[in-house]
Scaffold this active site. Structure first.
Site, PDB file in Angstrom:
ATOM      1  N   ASP A 216       4.724 -39.360 -53.552  1.00 45.88           N
ATOM      2  CA  ASP A 216       5.261 -40.859 -53.840  1.00 45.88           C
ATOM      3  C   ASP A 216       4.360 -41.775 -54.505  1.00 45.88           C
ATOM      4  O   ASP A 216       2.896 -41.408 -54.485  1.00 45.88           O
ATOM      5  CB  ASP A 216       6.075 -41.226 -52.588  1.00 45.88           C
TER       6      ASP A 216
ATOM      7  N   CYS B 185       2.396 -38.519 -49.447  1.00 48.73           N
ATOM      8  CA  CYS B 185       2.735 -39.840 -49.505  1.00 48.73           C
ATOM      9  C   CYS B 185       1.623 -40.686 -48.694  1.00 48.73           C
ATOM     10  O   CYS B 185       0.686 -40.313 -48.522  1.00 48.73           O
ATOM     11  CB  CYS B 185       4.112 -40.155 -48.717  1.00 48.73           C
TER      12      CYS B 185
ATOM     13  N   THR C 124       1.172 -41.848 -45.467  1.00 50.64           N
ATOM     14  CA  THR C 124       0.682 -41.250 -44.306  1.00 50.64           C
ATOM     15  C   THR C 124       0.845 -39.864 -44.283  1.00 50.64           C
ATOM     16  O   THR C 124       0.353 -38.941 -43.560  1.00 50.64           O
ATOM     17  CB  THR C 124       1.312 -41.747 -42.985  1.00 50.64           C
TER      18      THR C 124
ATOM     19  N   HIS D 253      -1.849 -19.772 -38.309  1.00 53.00           N
ATOM     20  CA  HIS D 253      -1.160 -19.710 -37.401  1.00 53.00           C
ATOM     21  C   HIS D 253       0.719 -20.093 -37.467  1.00 53.00           C
ATOM     22  O   HIS D 253       1.442 -19.362 -36.778  1.00 53.00           O
ATOM     23  CB  HIS D 253      -1.259 -20.647 -35.979  1.00 53.00           C
TER      24      HIS D 253
ATOM     25  N   HIS E  37       2.030 -15.102 -33.492  1.00 56.04           N
ATOM     26  CA  HIS E  37       2.430 -16.226 -34.514  1.00 56.04           C
ATOM     27  C   HIS E  37       3.749 -15.817 -35.184  1.00 56.04           C
ATOM     28  O   HIS E  37       4.803 -16.851 -35.453  1.00 56.04           O
ATOM     29  CB  HIS E  37       1.359 -16.412 -35.654  1.00 56.04           C
TER      30      HIS E  37
END
Length: 150
Positions: A7, A64, A66, A97, A132
């Site tokens: 964004d 974006c 954050t 993982h 995993h």
């Protein structure tokens, strides 16, 4: 082919990552944005997450401000394992993982040089499987039980 999108909050970092990846010879498709004008991050999350979910793209990168919004939106798509990473260790573990098929980064919180290292680590490591895989199978069952659909 690697898909990448951002964004407006991740536009500058995306541009730097695209240049970095192209210099490394990574085949990628830039799905936007193409400028700093404000947009809605879910629209761009969907451009990457939908093909990853459908199996027409193997991996993607979303950015974006954050990374939080992109993570939330991308993880609404079945089979998507979008991991928000903050440093090299979390990027590497997301791949080894969690078999993260989308790496999510925060354009306003990461140094561009660190982000390049993180992307290299994520691309350069493989899923370890084993215990995993059992955990990913449980996540898949949760998705199926919840009737996750887009």
């Amino acid at each position: 082919m690697l898909l990448i999108a951002s964004d407006h909050g991740g536009f500058e970092l995306k541009q730097k990552l695209v240049a970095h990846l192209q210099a490394r010879g990574v085949a990628l498709r830039d799905l936007g944005v193409n400028g700093p004008e404000s947009v809605d991050y879910p629209d761009y999350a969907a451009l990457v997450a939908a093909p990853v979910s459908a199996g027409t793209a193997e991996r993607g990168i979303l950015i974006c401000g954050t990374g939080i919004g992109m993570s939330i939106a991308a993880n609404k798509f079945p089979g998507v394992r979008a991991a928000l990473a903050h440093d090299g260790f979390t990027a590497q573990m997301a791949r080894e993982h969690n078999d993260a098929n989308i790496l999510v980064l925060g354009g306003r919180v990461l140094d561009p040089e660190l982000a390049c290292v993180m992307v290299d680590l994520w691309l350069g490591h493989v899923f370890e499987g084993g215990r995993h895989q059992q955990r990913l199978d449980k996540i898949q069952r949760l998705e199926s039980a919840a009737g996750v659909a887009c």
